[in-house]
Design an enzyme around this catalytic site. Structure first.
Site, PDB file in Angstrom:
ATOM      1  N   LYS A   8       0.842  -1.200   0.000  1.00 22.96           N
ATOM      2  CA  LYS A   8       0.000   0.000   0.000  1.00 22.96           C
ATOM      3  C   LYS A   8       0.869   1.237   0.000  1.00 22.96           C
ATOM      4  CE  LYS A   8      -0.612   1.981   3.528  1.00 22.96           C
ATOM      5  NZ  LYS A   8       0.089   3.180   4.185  1.00 22.96           N
ATOM      6  N   ALA A  93       7.098   0.353   7.913  1.00 19.80           N
ATOM      7  CA  ALA A  93       7.694   1.028   6.764  1.00 19.80           C
ATOM      8  C   ALA A  93       6.744   1.952   6.025  1.00 19.80           C
ATOM      9  CB  ALA A  93       8.250  -0.007   5.793  1.00 19.80           C
ATOM     10  N   LEU A  95       4.067   1.013   4.437  1.00 17.64           N
ATOM     11  CA  LEU A  95       3.516   0.297   3.287  1.00 17.64           C
ATOM     12  C   LEU A  95       2.287  -0.531   3.640  1.00 17.64           C
ATOM     13  CD1 LEU A  95       6.855  -0.931   1.651  1.00 17.64           C
ATOM     14  CD2 LEU A  95       5.406   0.988   0.935  1.00 17.64           C
ATOM     15  N   GLY A  97       2.166  -3.094   5.444  1.00 15.66           N
ATOM     16  CA  GLY A  97       2.527  -4.493   5.244  1.00 15.66           C
ATOM     17  C   GLY A  97       1.642  -5.459   6.011  1.00 15.66           C
ATOM     18  N   GLY A  98       1.460  -5.211   7.315  1.00 13.78           N
ATOM     19  CA  GLY A  98       0.595  -6.077   8.098  1.00 13.78           C
ATOM     20  C   GLY A  98      -0.849  -6.004   7.640  1.00 13.78           C
ATOM     21  N   ASP A 129      -6.094   0.556   8.109  1.00 14.11           N
ATOM     22  CA  ASP A 129      -5.804   0.358   6.691  1.00 14.11           C
ATOM     23  C   ASP A 129      -6.366  -0.945   6.139  1.00 14.11           C
ATOM     24  OD1 ASP A 129      -4.408   2.725   6.691  1.00 14.11           O
ATOM     25  OD2 ASP A 129      -2.422   1.811   6.586  1.00 14.11           O
TER      26      ASP A 129
END
Length: 269
Positions: A8, A93, A95, A97-98, A129
């Site tokens: 993302k 980060a 992004l 990620g999780g 998110d």
């Protein structure tokens, strides 16, 4: 089954106000890269999670991992799933990620069993998110990021380069460092117009915590992109390019100058 947890990025991220519940009122444009972590699942007597890959060491608690929690929030029986998470995106980060990993779990459950009608509420309980990461398509997020609006993307297929200085950056301190000044809403227009005229209000506080973000942004802006900006709360930055050849040349140039930086080449979905 296999599924990609698409990275993302926030094409723009406007912070409008602090809320009494500790969260912030946001206006953001979520976009997704056609690469990320990889999940594979097999039937098993009970749920199991194995984490492998370059950034596996960043996830020290498999039982608290958002993948395990996503599975516990969704019907996927009888029995359980043995999940292997190939952690290719850096942790902490910017992004998602999780959240992207959780979104991939929701898509896998939908493919195998169909999601329950209240899946958006279940996703939101896992993280702000996560609802956007379930569909992993360009959209506008408001509120804490969970109030989603569709946005036709004229940036689909655009070459994108992600770069991270390999410095983890927790979200909480970055939001805490926001100066509290409302600099205005997202601009009107299509995804490209919003990206080019929008901003990331968290960049100053992230830069104060990790000055290397400034080095990454300067390096990206030196490769003549359409746009270079920090994603989310950092420390990953992204650059958009007119075509894949220009992006590949930029990636080669940055890799030669900064071999210690992590990078990912891709296209926007």
């Amino acid at each position: 089954m296999r599924e990609t947890a698409y990275a993302k990025i926030n094409l723009a991220l406007h912070v409008r106000a602090r809320r009494e519940d500790g969260y912030h009122e946001l206006e953001t444009v979520f976009a997704f890269v056609d690469a990320g972590d990889e999940l594979s699942v097999q039937p098993a007597p009970r749920d199991e999670l194995r984490v492998v890959g370059e950034f596996a060491a960043g996830l020290t608690d498999p039982f608290g991992n958002i993948v395990a929690r996503a599975l516990s929030h969704l019907p996927h029986g009888p029995g359980g799933w043995r999940v292997t998470l190939d952690k290719r995106l850096p942790v902490a980060a910017g992004l998602g990620g999780g959240s992207a990993d959780a979104g991939a779990v929701f898509r896998l459950v939908d493919r195998a069993h169909k999601l329950p009608d209240d899946w958006p509420q279940r996703a939101a309980k896992l993280g702000a998110d996560v609802p956007a990461c379930v569909a992993s398509v360009t959209c506008i997020g408001r509120g804490t990021g969970t109030d989603l609006e569709p946005l036709d993307s004229d940036l689909t297929g655009t070459a994108v380069l992600l770069v991270n200085p390999r410095i983890p950056l927790a979200t909480g301190p970055v939001f805490a460092g926001w100066n509290g000044i409302d600099r205005g809403p997202l601009p009107d227009g299509d995804a490209r117009a919003i990206a080019l005229t929008g901003r990331n209000d968290l960049e100053p506080s992230a830069l104060a915590l990790v000055p290397a973000i400034g080095d990454v942004l300067a390096a990206l802006r030196g490769t003549a992109p359409l746009l270079a900006r920090m994603s989310g709360s950092g420390a990953t930055c992204f650059a958009l390019y007119e075509n894949a050849d220009v992006m590949a040349a930029a990636a080669h140039r940055l890799r030669a100058a900064h071999p210690d930086w992590w990078q990912l080449q891709g296209k926007l979905r």
